[in-house]
Motif scaffolding. Sequence first.
Motif, PDB file in Angstrom:
ATOM      1  N   SER A  85      75.270 -11.889  25.401  1.00 30.52           N
ATOM      2  CA  SER A  85      74.864 -12.500  26.684  1.00 30.52           C
ATOM      3  C   SER A  85      74.664 -14.005  26.501  1.00 30.52           C
ATOM      4  CB  SER A  85      73.577 -11.881  27.241  1.00 30.52           C
ATOM      5  OG  SER A  85      73.792 -10.542  27.598  1.00 30.52           O
ATOM      6  N   PRO A  86      75.622 -14.673  25.892  1.00 30.13           N
ATOM      7  CA  PRO A  86      75.391 -16.084  25.522  1.00 30.13           C
ATOM      8  C   PRO A  86      75.221 -16.996  26.727  1.00 30.13           C
ATOM      9  CG  PRO A  86      77.698 -15.523  25.239  1.00 30.13           C
ATOM     10  CD  PRO A  86      76.975 -14.227  25.493  1.00 30.13           C
ATOM     11  N   LEU A  87      75.724 -16.549  27.877  1.00 32.06           N
ATOM     12  CA  LEU A  87      75.554 -17.351  29.104  1.00 32.06           C
ATOM     13  C   LEU A  87      74.410 -16.787  29.945  1.00 32.06           C
ATOM     14  CD1 LEU A  87      79.369 -17.563  30.042  1.00 32.06           C
ATOM     15  CD2 LEU A  87      78.024 -19.201  28.693  1.00 32.06           C
ATOM     16  N   GLY A  88      73.612 -15.910  29.358  1.00 31.38           N
ATOM     17  CA  GLY A  88      72.550 -15.263  30.143  1.00 31.38           C
ATOM     18  C   GLY A  88      73.151 -14.439  31.265  1.00 31.38           C
ATOM     19  N   GLN A  89      74.268 -13.780  30.964  1.00 29.60           N
ATOM     20  CA  GLN A  89      75.028 -13.002  31.964  1.00 29.60           C
ATOM     21  C   GLN A  89      75.392 -13.882  33.153  1.00 29.60           C
ATOM     22  OE1 GLN A  89      72.736  -9.437  32.788  1.00 29.60           O
ATOM     23  NE2 GLN A  89      72.474  -9.013  30.624  1.00 29.60           N
ATOM     24  N   GLY A  90      75.640 -15.131  32.875  1.00 26.17           N
ATOM     25  CA  GLY A  90      76.032 -16.071  33.931  1.00 26.17           C
ATOM     26  C   GLY A  90      74.853 -16.702  34.653  1.00 26.17           C
ATOM     27  N   LEU A 108      73.429 -20.714  33.945  1.00 25.82           N
ATOM     28  CA  LEU A 108      74.350 -21.844  34.107  1.00 25.82           C
ATOM     29  C   LEU A 108      73.896 -22.870  35.141  1.00 25.82           C
ATOM     30  CD1 LEU A 108      77.704 -19.840  33.872  1.00 25.82           C
ATOM     31  CD2 LEU A 108      76.462 -21.066  32.068  1.00 25.82           C
ATOM     32  N   ALA A 152      79.138 -23.703  31.579  1.00 29.07           N
ATOM     33  CA  ALA A 152      79.393 -22.644  30.586  1.00 29.07           C
ATOM     34  C   ALA A 152      79.880 -23.258  29.276  1.00 29.07           C
ATOM     35  CB  ALA A 152      80.421 -21.646  31.119  1.00 29.07           C
ATOM     36  N   PRO A 156      81.187 -14.830  24.286  1.00 26.77           N
ATOM     37  CA  PRO A 156      81.198 -14.777  25.746  1.00 26.77           C
ATOM     38  C   PRO A 156      82.228 -13.758  26.234  1.00 26.77           C
ATOM     39  CG  PRO A 156      82.419 -16.689  24.987  1.00 26.77           C
ATOM     40  CD  PRO A 156      81.771 -16.081  23.773  1.00 26.77           C
ATOM     41  N   LYS A 157      81.979 -13.221  27.419  1.00 26.82           N
ATOM     42  CA  LYS A 157      82.974 -12.313  27.994  1.00 26.82           C
ATOM     43  C   LYS A 157      83.303 -12.790  29.392  1.00 26.82           C
ATOM     44  CE  LYS A 157      79.441  -9.108  29.606  1.00 26.82           C
ATOM     45  NZ  LYS A 157      78.320  -9.632  28.828  1.00 26.82           N
ATOM     46  N   SER A 158      84.544 -12.573  29.762  1.00 26.28           N
ATOM     47  CA  SER A 158      84.954 -12.829  31.125  1.00 26.28           C
ATOM     48  C   SER A 158      86.191 -12.012  31.390  1.00 26.28           C
ATOM     49  CB  SER A 158      85.259 -14.313  31.344  1.00 26.28           C
ATOM     50  OG  SER A 158      85.740 -14.478  32.673  1.00 26.28           O
ATOM     51  N   ALA A 159      86.256 -11.420  32.557  1.00 27.59           N
ATOM     52  CA  ALA A 159      87.446 -10.668  32.927  1.00 27.59           C
ATOM     53  C   ALA A 159      88.502 -11.608  33.510  1.00 27.59           C
ATOM     54  CB  ALA A 159      87.068  -9.590  33.941  1.00 27.59           C
ATOM     55  N   ASP A 160      88.124 -12.860  33.692  1.00 27.67           N
ATOM     56  CA  ASP A 160      88.976 -13.825  34.387  1.00 27.67           C
ATOM     57  C   ASP A 160      89.682 -14.715  33.350  1.00 27.67           C
ATOM     58  OD1 ASP A 160      89.335 -15.449  37.104  1.00 27.67           O
ATOM     59  OD2 ASP A 160      88.917 -16.857  35.482  1.00 27.67           O
ATOM     60  N   ARG A 174      88.594 -18.410  33.105  1.00 32.32           N
ATOM     61  CA  ARG A 174      87.299 -18.610  32.443  1.00 32.32           C
ATOM     62  C   ARG A 174      87.375 -18.334  30.945  1.00 32.32           C
ATOM     63  NH1 ARG A 174      83.057 -15.797  36.611  1.00 32.32           N
ATOM     64  NH2 ARG A 174      82.670 -17.605  37.925  1.00 32.32           N
ATOM     65  N   GLN A 233      88.691 -21.450  29.575  1.00 32.06           N
ATOM     66  CA  GLN A 233      87.648 -22.468  29.673  1.00 32.06           C
ATOM     67  C   GLN A 233      86.607 -22.258  28.554  1.00 32.06           C
ATOM     68  OE1 GLN A 233      83.955 -22.690  32.509  1.00 32.06           O
ATOM     69  NE2 GLN A 233      85.803 -22.713  33.759  1.00 32.06           N
ATOM     70  N   ASN A 234      86.192 -21.037  28.361  1.00 29.95           N
ATOM     71  CA  ASN A 234      85.174 -20.760  27.344  1.00 29.95           C
ATOM     72  C   ASN A 234      85.707 -21.049  25.947  1.00 29.95           C
ATOM     73  OD1 ASN A 234      83.599 -19.979  29.474  1.00 29.95           O
ATOM     74  ND2 ASN A 234      83.768 -17.771  29.102  1.00 29.95           N
TER      75      ASN A 234
HETATM   76  P1  A2P Z   1      83.529 -13.084  35.039  1.00 28.55           P
HETATM   77  O1  A2P Z   1      83.889 -11.890  34.208  1.00 28.55           O
HETATM   78  O2  A2P Z   1      83.740 -12.868  36.489  1.00 28.55           O
HETATM   79  O3  A2P Z   1      84.141 -14.362  34.543  1.00 28.55           O
HETATM   80  P2  A2P Z   1      77.489 -13.215  29.313  1.00 28.55           P
HETATM   81  O4  A2P Z   1      78.626 -13.402  28.357  1.00 28.55           O
HETATM   82  O5  A2P Z   1      76.326 -14.104  29.061  1.00 28.55           O
HETATM   83  O6  A2P Z   1      77.058 -11.772  29.442  1.00 28.55           O
HETATM   84  O7  A2P Z   1      78.030 -13.641  30.760  1.00 28.55           O
HETATM   85  C1  A2P Z   1      79.074 -12.942  31.331  1.00 28.55           C
HETATM   86  C2  A2P Z   1      79.077 -13.247  32.812  1.00 28.55           C
HETATM   87  O8  A2P Z   1      79.309 -14.644  32.983  1.00 28.55           O
HETATM   88  C3  A2P Z   1      80.160 -12.528  33.519  1.00 28.55           C
HETATM   89  O9  A2P Z   1      79.615 -12.138  34.771  1.00 28.55           O
HETATM   90  C4  A2P Z   1      81.259 -13.547  33.702  1.00 28.55           C
HETATM   91  O10 A2P Z   1      81.908 -13.299  34.938  1.00 28.55           O
HETATM   92  C5  A2P Z   1      80.491 -14.834  33.757  1.00 28.55           C
HETATM   93  N1  A2P Z   1      81.226 -15.950  33.141  1.00 28.55           N
HETATM   94  C6  A2P Z   1      81.926 -15.926  31.996  1.00 28.55           C
HETATM   95  N2  A2P Z   1      82.450 -17.129  31.740  1.00 28.55           N
HETATM   96  C7  A2P Z   1      82.065 -17.938  32.733  1.00 28.55           C
HETATM   97  C8  A2P Z   1      82.293 -19.299  33.047  1.00 28.55           C
HETATM   98  N3  A2P Z   1      83.021 -20.068  32.241  1.00 28.55           N
HETATM   99  N4  A2P Z   1      81.736 -19.793  34.161  1.00 28.55           N
HETATM  100  C9  A2P Z   1      80.993 -19.018  34.972  1.00 28.55           C
HETATM  101  N5  A2P Z   1      80.732 -17.728  34.736  1.00 28.55           N
HETATM  102  C10 A2P Z   1      81.271 -17.185  33.645  1.00 28.55           C
END
Ligand code: A2P
Length: 279
Positions: free
Chosen positions: A190-195, A198, A215, A231-235, A238, A241-242
């Motif tokens: 949860s490095p972004l605090g689950q988003g 930010l 982020a 970090p995780k993102s389905a997008d 992002r 970007q990460n």
């Molecule tokens: P999404 O999958 O829609 O990109 P964490 O890693 O702290 O658990 O955070 C994950 C959450 O942060 C996911 O909901 C993800 O959404 C979102 N997230 C990941 N990367 C970014 C980013 N670069 N900017 C904004 N939100 C992000």
Amino acid sequence: MTTTRNIPELTLNNSVTIPQLGFGVFQIPAEETQRVVEDALAAGYRHIDTAAAYRNEAGVGAAIAASGIPREDIFITTKLRNGEQGNAAEAFANSRSALGLDVVDLYLIHWPVPSANQYVEAWKAMEKLYADGQVRAIGISNFLPDHVDALLAAADVVPAVNQIELHPTFQQADLAAKCRSHSIAVEAYSPLGQGRDLDSEVLAALAQKYDATPAQIVLSWHLGSGNIVIPKSADSERMRQNFAAAALTLTAEELASVSALEAGTRGGSDPATAAFTQM
Ligand code: A2P
């Protein structure tokens, strides 16, 4: 260019190296995992973090196989399910087979589950897997200081990492310092605090200064703080970007200004009580 060469490697306490920035697949649905991990590999990630409990190891394995990337160029972590702490050897065999791998890079005890009192038993089984060469490094996740002490008292192998919830508003600084003092690397989930971390003026100002996103600033803070970060993102945008956050270096003063966001607010479950034995 987003290549693996941009990502620093950390050396674990047994000399195995790990890309400091990886990609986490918690909560990625099984049917989407292959596509998401293929995107992550295309973006340059060479470190993927999964778990038996995520039920998406097969998708990770399919993506690795489809990528054509040499096996030794990808670092794969998976984790022992809580309900299988008494059965770690068989659980590991199932994970390895779902991933389609001969050797897993890092295998973690997912949660200590103090109420079950089985994590030392699980560790002893994992030490055997390690001695057999089935896994290149073994570690723990969600272990609090008491659990770290109890494990170290019984362990022949010091865990290579402790993967814990860690982000600007919840840093667990004492736990992280304790781990480092025992040469246990700190890995931030949860490095972004689950988003949710930010949205802060400090991050917005740094993002503006570096022409980056909040982020990216947070991920750069993790890297500058010595954390392994997933970090995780389905997008896919992002993800890229990460990944590019590794190109950014914050000053010591800037790192401290992000550290000052500490608020002591845990977003996930408390390992002192979490059991999830159904996992
Ligand atoms: P999404 O999958 O829609 O990109 P964490 O890693 O702290 O658990 O955070 C994950 C959450 O942060 C996911 O909901 C993800 O959404 C979102 N997230 C990941 N990367 C970014 C980013 N670069 N900017 C904004 N939100 C992000």
